[in-house]
Every structure is written in structure tokens, then in C-alpha cells.
Design an enzyme around this catalytic site. Structure first.
Site, PDB file in Angstrom:
ATOM      1  N   ARG A 118      50.927  23.548  54.065  1.00 26.77           N
ATOM      2  CA  ARG A 118      52.250  24.317  53.745  1.00 26.77           C
ATOM      3  C   ARG A 118      53.724  24.014  53.957  1.00 26.77           C
ATOM      4  O   ARG A 118      53.909  24.309  54.517  1.00 26.77           O
ATOM      5  CB  ARG A 118      52.386  25.424  54.150  1.00 26.77           C
ATOM      6  CG  ARG A 118      53.426  27.152  54.105  1.00 26.77           C
ATOM      7  CD  ARG A 118      52.146  28.065  54.567  1.00 26.77           C
ATOM      8  NE  ARG A 118      52.949  29.330  54.696  1.00 26.77           N
ATOM      9  CZ  ARG A 118      54.412  29.345  55.043  1.00 26.77           C
ATOM     10  NH1 ARG A 118      54.726  28.789  55.699  1.00 26.77           N
ATOM     11  NH2 ARG A 118      55.016  30.559  54.096  1.00 26.77           N
ATOM     12  N   SER A 144      45.731  34.853  50.507  1.00 28.03           N
ATOM     13  CA  SER A 144      46.106  36.060  51.439  1.00 28.03           C
ATOM     14  C   SER A 144      45.966  37.391  50.415  1.00 28.03           C
ATOM     15  O   SER A 144      46.401  37.905  49.350  1.00 28.03           O
ATOM     16  CB  SER A 144      47.904  35.820  51.295  1.00 28.03           C
ATOM     17  OG  SER A 144      48.238  34.410  51.770  1.00 28.03           O
ATOM     18  N   LYS A 155      56.809  33.381  59.015  1.00 29.16           N
ATOM     19  CA  LYS A 155      57.149  33.562  57.751  1.00 29.16           C
ATOM     20  C   LYS A 155      58.400  34.885  57.845  1.00 29.16           C
ATOM     21  O   LYS A 155      58.099  35.841  58.292  1.00 29.16           O
ATOM     22  CB  LYS A 155      56.119  34.020  57.368  1.00 29.16           C
ATOM     23  CG  LYS A 155      55.875  35.008  56.364  1.00 29.16           C
ATOM     24  CD  LYS A 155      54.743  34.441  54.789  1.00 29.16           C
ATOM     25  CE  LYS A 155      53.859  34.834  54.188  1.00 29.16           C
ATOM     26  NZ  LYS A 155      54.512  34.891  52.820  1.00 29.16           N
TER      27      LYS A 155
END
Ligand code: 3NM
Length: 210
Positions: free
Chosen positions: A37, A106, A135
């Protein structure tokens, strides 16, 4: 896809060491799934990282998951993808990847978890467990109560995520999560192997021998 310690990459956290060395140390410490990611990487950079991580994870027999990008997952022969609520829908990703790949998504509440199960997800991420600065666009914190509610609503494997540090792990697993996903707790650790093995041992203490 029942991961106990799910490592997500974050090259922004690396301190003078390579991504591959860091991931290898995390796997040695007990990470049993790796997700690529990298939100700031180009497609070409992502592909190269995916190819390199594929070689490394194959050596350890650990699954490699690519965040968001079905095309990169296919090109690097990764084991699957992890989707967000605004990414490609699970049924489309499934058509592109075929029946044998892992598809995670998610989720942030019971409704999303139930929909993920209906759509055929292999596992769900549940978060954010705590506030995290890794995040920025996170949903409201779910906490232990959120994990418990989602555990009661679905039978899919649950990986808790968001702000998780080793002292949180025992409660998270006791609340019904199968495992924990972390970025900074491992990627930013001074001693990556020790950080990973500490978190993994905390999962194993609740779940039983690995
Ligand atoms: N997803 P750290 S929280 C990638 O809530 C990600 O779905 C989240 O990083 C979600 O372990 C998050 O450093 C960041 O807090 C996790």
C-alpha cells in the site's frame, strides 16, 4: 485468509533501510500476510515493488495482497487485492481475478461488513480501531465495541486496523478479531523483528499456538 499479523507497507516510515529488508524482518518476526500500500507511488513504481515483494513473500510462503490495484495484483501474480469502499466492487474484482484469489475489503460498521460477506469477500478489515495519523480520511473510531458488533454480524475473518500498538492486541483478539493489521507499529519501529514478534506473540497468547 486467516491472518494473525497482517503487515501493510508504508515506505514513508522507513528509516535508512530498504522496504525489502524491513518486510523480511517483519515476516521473520511473525507477519503472516503482507499488503503493498503506497499511495504516493506511480504505477511503474508500484509494479516494481509488487514484483520484488512477490519474490520475497514467495520465499517465506506468505500471501501478498495489493491495495486497490487489481491490475498490479495480476501483473505481479500477487495472491489478492484489498479494496476500499470506493474502489472496484468485489464482484467486478472477482471476475477479473478469478475464483482463487484473495479479496479483502475495508469496513467500518456492521452494514458494510454484512454487505462484504454477501458479496463474497475473503476477509474484512475493520477500523479504525483507534485514531491514527497514518491515514487521514478515516471513518469514526470503532473501538472494541465495534469489533464485537461486527464479530456477531459476520463469520468472515476480521483483521482490525488503525492505530494499533502491541498493548492493544490482547483486547482486540478477545473481542473477536482474528488478527491485527499494522503499518507504523512495525514500519516505524527501531527493531522491526522485535516489534513484529511482540505483536504476533500477543495474538498467539489469545488465539492459541500458531
Ligand atoms: N486503514 P497504522 S486505518 C490503512 O480504518 C488504514 O480502514 C484504516 O496505519 C481503516 O497502523 C489505516 O500506522 C492506517 O495506524 C493504519
Amino acid at each position: 485468509m486467516d491472518s494473525r499479523l497482517y503487515l501493510i507497507t508504508g515506505t514513508d516510515f522507513l528509516k535508512n533501510r530498504s522496504l525489502l529488508d524491513t518486510v523480511a524482518a517483519a515476516i521473520e518476526g511473525g507477519a503472516d500476510c503482507v499488503q503493498l500500500r503506497e499511495k504516493n507511488a506511480s504505477s511503474r513504481q508500484l509494479l516494481q515493488m509488487a514484483i520484488d515483494l512477490r519474490k520475497l513473500t514467495a520465499k517465506y510462503n506468505v500471501p501478498l495482497i495489493v491495495n486497490d490495484r487489481v491490475d498490479i495484483a495480476l501483473a505481479a501474480d500477487a495472491d489478492g487485492v484489498h479494496l476500499g469502499q470506493d474502489d472496484l466492487p468485489i464482484d467486478i474484482a472477482r471476475k477479473m481475478l478469478g475464483p482463487n484469489k484473495i479479496i479483502g475489503i475495508s469496513t467500518h460498521n456492521v452494514e458494510e461488513a454484512i454487505e462484504a460477506e454477501r458479496a463474497g469477500a475473503s476477509y474484512i478489515g475493520v477500523g479504525p480501531f483507534k485514531p491514527t495519523s497514518t491515514k487521514t480520511d478515516t471513518q469514526p473510531v470503532v473501538g472494541l465495541a465495534g469489533i464485537r458488533q461486527i464479530r456477531q454480524a459476520v463469520s468472515l475473518p476480521i483483521v482490525a486496523i488503525g492505530g494499533i500498538q502491541q498493548p492493544d492486541v490482547s483486547d482486540i483478539i478477545q473481542s473477536g478479531a482474528n488478527g491485527v493489521a499494522v503499518i507504523s507499529a512495525i514500519m516505524a519501529a527501531d527493531d522491526v523483528l522485535a516489534a513484529a514478534s511482540g505483536i504476533r506473540a500477543a495474538v498467539d497468547r489469545v488465539r492459541g499456538g500458531a
